[in-house]
Write an enzyme that holds these catalytic residues in place. Structure first.
Site, short mmCIF file in Angstrom:
data_model
loop_
_atom_site.label_atom_id
_atom_site.label_comp_id
_atom_site.label_asym_id
_atom_site.label_seq_id
_atom_site.Cartn_x
_atom_site.Cartn_y
_atom_site.Cartn_z
N GLY A 265 0.28 -0.94 -0.10
CA GLY A 265 -0.09 -0.10 -0.36
C GLY A 265 0.68 0.98 0.05
N PRO A 267 2.35 4.90 1.49
CA PRO A 267 2.83 5.25 2.60
C PRO A 267 2.32 6.19 3.22
CG PRO A 267 4.30 6.46 0.96
CD PRO A 267 3.11 5.59 0.09
N THR A 272 4.09 -0.27 8.24
CA THR A 272 4.70 -1.06 9.52
C THR A 272 4.20 -1.00 11.02
OG1 THR A 272 6.18 0.44 8.34
CG2 THR A 272 6.85 0.00 10.54
N SER A 590 -4.09 2.51 -18.33
CA SER A 590 -5.40 3.08 -18.10
C SER A 590 -5.84 4.66 -18.18
CB SER A 590 -4.92 2.25 -16.20
OG SER A 590 -4.63 3.87 -15.80
N LYS A 633 -8.04 5.64 -6.86
CA LYS A 633 -8.36 6.48 -7.89
C LYS A 633 -9.28 7.16 -7.16
CE LYS A 633 -6.17 4.25 -11.59
NZ LYS A 633 -6.59 3.36 -13.03
P1 ADP Z 1 3.41 2.78 5.89
O1 ADP Z 1 4.81 1.32 7.29
O2 ADP Z 1 2.57 1.99 5.69
O3 ADP Z 1 4.17 4.02 5.37
P2 ADP Z 1 3.56 3.86 8.86
O4 ADP Z 1 3.23 2.02 9.73
O5 ADP Z 1 4.63 4.13 9.28
O6 ADP Z 1 2.58 3.51 7.49
O7 ADP Z 1 2.26 4.85 9.69
C1 ADP Z 1 2.40 6.32 9.79
C2 ADP Z 1 2.02 6.51 11.30
O8 ADP Z 1 0.86 6.74 10.97
C3 ADP Z 1 1.92 5.66 12.30
O9 ADP Z 1 2.30 6.23 13.20
C4 ADP Z 1 0.92 4.86 12.63
O10 ADP Z 1 0.72 4.51 14.10
C5 ADP Z 1 -0.17 5.91 11.99
N1 ADP Z 1 -1.56 5.01 11.79
C6 ADP Z 1 -1.62 4.42 9.54
N2 ADP Z 1 -2.78 3.93 10.12
C7 ADP Z 1 -2.82 3.80 11.20
C8 ADP Z 1 -4.88 3.10 12.02
N3 ADP Z 1 -5.38 2.36 11.04
N4 ADP Z 1 -4.91 3.60 12.66
C9 ADP Z 1 -4.14 4.27 13.69
N5 ADP Z 1 -2.63 4.45 13.51
C10 ADP Z 1 -2.52 5.11 11.99
#
Ligand code: ADP
Length: 685
Positions: A265, A267, A272, A590, A633
């Site tokens: 997905g 960023p 993570t 697309s 989208k």
């Molecule tokens: P990614 O790894 O997809 O780039 P992260 O895990 O680093 O994203 O998430 C970025 C921030 O957003 C973190 O502080 C995370 O805890 C918060 N976050 C993302 N999705 C949610 C969610 N569904 N509920 C609560 N916090 C979220």
């Protein structure tokens, strides 16, 4: 004595040295001696083959001069080897309800993904809690009885069979963890049973029971994959220990191991942090390695020991630092590895991830297999298309789509604002964010699929409030953050819903694209001029997009009459298609419908409605084919203030599977053929 341990920082070594002599761990390492290593080796709990290797290495070390480079290399190697968590594991948390509470406590929404993770946990737990099943195969009744008695007392579920054929029949109906089999038996002998077992259920361990006369056959059996053999008359302790060892060393069956999970997905969508929470819910330690910047296979798999400054690869290094052999290990950005990677990245990763190979993972530095089969790997990527196909085959993709504005609002209120209030020192007098303020930040200060910038902007607001409180020296002023306060703290809005306000133009349409940052809108501009029938394409378009522009033009030329375009037009004109927005990578098929629509608008003089966006691949006969990234989208269209979206009819199932509020406020039209789309986009001239 001078210390040779320059880059290793072995936990174990720092533990054995007496603190009173040395102040810091670094001092301890500098002053470490062979006798310290001997002490460490004596106290370490190591598998036999590792102990043997360590003893050999120590013997070599005693022979070489302490001032030589070899001494330093060998000493460092030995401390690293002894510092590995050989067989050390954390216990998994067996409480699925508690795991579910943990996942919910840290993340809003993501229901399907959490559900899948909990299923994954349940399978593991069921397996953990199930009594091991043992099948005893012997043609002597007394042997069957004795073995059943001993093994049932150990707490196992035991079944018996009098020959290989009967055992095979039992294995058709149930899985066994261990089969103990005699060699010489009536209708099917033990070796044939072993071969069949290894084919139909490779994870089942087979122990051969052998009389004096068949020791040679037992050796053959080991070569064919038997775990061990026990000689008759058997000793009770030997039976118990061998079965215990076989159970400890068995691999999880394929269907339990399943494929490696891959979170995909844009960023900031929680990949993570959900991985971390999952490790927490499972009761395991967590490590994260970014594959994105890796240039060299050795970074992952280690440098050969002879190389100056050699060290283990990141996988082994992380396991050593964590001190357990079963962490959750997240390998980030698997879609970014490849371009300038020295070596074969797919082969290197398969060595790490493949259950067939990773139980004897060979780090180039360690030079002795380390069992990675207990590590739970989770991969992450922004976009599936960029993942190497051999890896993709082994993965189960869990998609993290972008968040809707409503989801972002809830995440902000329930998670991000409380977190930033804590981090920015406002816990004593927390400001109140109004609903309008949160929506203003989402809509006017961020434009993203995830919530990284949203979190950053909320952090900025909180920091400025903290500064004001300190500057005004007021203990705790009542603080309401409304949209106007957001403007004061964050400055003029950075994004506006400008699209709906823009004028409709002839020859310009709005397309929807899907990139690794999530969905986005693009404008397709076209122009005509007198010339030699050239088609000019600009805007850093990828090969596939250039081809789809050609196809769009051919469709229009071959249907000129029904589209109301003079056929002789093409003989004496050049056409130019330009797609601005340099930052957005533009490729893929697309945009076919949007390109053709811009050309039809240009050539018929009918303006295209700005607030209508479209996505769909166009064939030469005018059919509209399905596209990817529908959710992304649609979210991008809503963010940009689009009113109507045209999608391929063939994406109906994707649209129906979307969360309800994804397409709210959007007039979504599903189109089968280009001809059906024209009047939905173009207004009268
Ligand atoms: P990614 O790894 O997809 O780039 P992260 O895990 O680093 O994203 O998430 C970025 C921030 O957003 C973190 O502080 C995370 O805890 C918060 N976050 C993302 N999705 C949610 C969610 N569904 N509920 C609560 N916090 C979220």
């Amino acid at each position: 004595m001078r210390g040779p341990c320059r880059f290793a920082c072995p936990n174990a070594l720092t533990k054995v040295l007496p603190m009173k002599l040395f102040q810091s761990p670094e001092d301890k390492i500098k002053a470490a001696t062979i006798s310290d290593l001997e002490q460490l080796l004596a106290s370490a709990s190591l598998p036999g083959h590792v102990r043997q290797l360590a003893e050999n290495e120590l013997a070599v070390l005693r022979q070489i001069s302490q001032s030589s480079a070899e001494y330093s290399i060998s000493f460092t190697y030995l401390t690293n080897l002894l510092d590995m968590p050989w067989g050390k594991k954390t216990e998994d948390n067996p409480d699925i309800a508690a795991a579910e509470r943990i996942l919910d406590a840290y993340h809003y929404g993501l229901h399907q993904i959490k559900e899948r993770l909990l299923e994954h946990l349940s399978i593991r737990m069921l397996r953990m809690n199930r009594k091991p099943r043992i099948l005893v195969v012997d043609d002597e009744e007394i042997a069957r009885k004795n073995l059943r008695y001993i093994l049932e007392k150990e707490g196992y579920t035991v079944e018996v069979a009098s020959d290989g054929l009967e055992a095979s029949a039992k294995m058709d109906h149930a899985d066994f963890d261990v089969v103990l089999t005699d060699i010489r038996m009536g209708r099917m002998d033990g070796l044939t049973l072993l071969e069949r077992t290894k084919i139909r259920s490779p994870e089942t361990q087979v122990i051969i029971i052998t009389g004096f006369a068949s020791v040679d056959s037992a050796v053959v059996a080991i070569k064919k994959g038997a775990f061990h053999y026990i000689s008759k008359p058997f000793k009770l302790d030997e039976v118990r220990t061998t079965v215990r060892e076989a159970l400890a060393g068995r691999r999880a069956p394929q269907h339990v191991q399943g494929s490696v999970l891959c979170f995909v997905g844009p960023p900031g969508t929680g990949k993570t942090s959900l991985g971390k929470s999952f490790a927490h819910a499972l009761g395991r330690k967590f490590a994260r390695i970014s594959l994105g910047g890796m240039k060299d296979e050795a970074e992952l798999l280690g440098h050969r020991r002879t190389y100056a400054g050699a060290r283990p690869g990141r996988i082994i290094e992380e396991i050593r630092k964590l001190g357990v052999a079963n962490p959750v290990m997240m390998l980030d950005e698997v879609d970014k590895i490849g371009k300038d990677f020295k070596g074969d990245p797919a082969a290197a990763l398969l060595e790490v991830l493949d259950p067939e190979q990773n139980s004897a993972f060979m780090d180039n530095y360690l030079e002795i297999p380390f069992d990675l089969s207990q590590v739970m790997f989770i991969l992450t990527a922004n976009i599936v298309d960029n993942i190497m196909p051999p890896l993709l085959d082994r993965m189960e993709i869990l998609e993290f789509g972008g968040y809707t504005e409503e989801e972002k609002y809830h995440i902000a209120v329930d998670f991000l604002i409380p977190k930033q209030i804590r981090l920015q020192g406002l816990s004593g007098c927390p400001p109140q964010f109004s609903r309008g303020a949160v929506y203003t930040i989402i809509q006017s200060y961020t434009r993203e699929a995830g919530i990284r910038n949203l979190e950053r902007e909320i952090a900025t607001v909180c920091r400025r409030i903290t500064k004001n409180i300190v500057r005004q020296q007021e203990a705790c002023p009542p603080m309401e953050v409304d949209p106007e306060a957001v403007g004061r703290f964050l400055g003029p809005p950075r994004f506006l819903f400008e699209l709906a306000k823009e004028q409709n133009l002839v020859g310009v349409t709005t397309g929807l694209v899907w990139t690794e940052m999530g969905g986005d809108i693009i404008f397709i501009e076209t122009a005509k001029m007198k010339g030699e029938r050239d088609l000019i394409l600009t805007g850093s378009l990828g090969e596939v997009m250039r081809e789809s522009a050609q196809a769009a033009l051919s469709y229009i030329r071959s249907h000129a009459e029904e589209l109301g375009i003079a056929e002789d037009f093409f003989g004496c004109h050049d056409l130019h298609i330009h797609i601005p927005a340099g930052a957005i990578p533009k490729d893929g098929p697309s945009s076919g419908m949007a390109i053709a629509m811009a050309l039809v608008s240009l050539l018929t003089g009918r303006p295209a409605r700005r607030e209508v966006a479209m996505t769909g691949e166009l064939t030469l006969t005018g059919r509209i084919l399905a596209v990817g990234g529908v959710k992304e989208k649609l979210l991008a269209a809503r963010r940009a203030g689009i009113k109507r979206v045209l999608l391929p009819q063939k994406n109906r199932a994707d649209v129906e599977a979307l969360p309800l509020d994804t397409g709210r406020d959007l007039d979504i039209r599903l189109v089968e053929h280009f001809a059906d789309a024209i009047d939905l986009v173009l207004s009268s001239p």
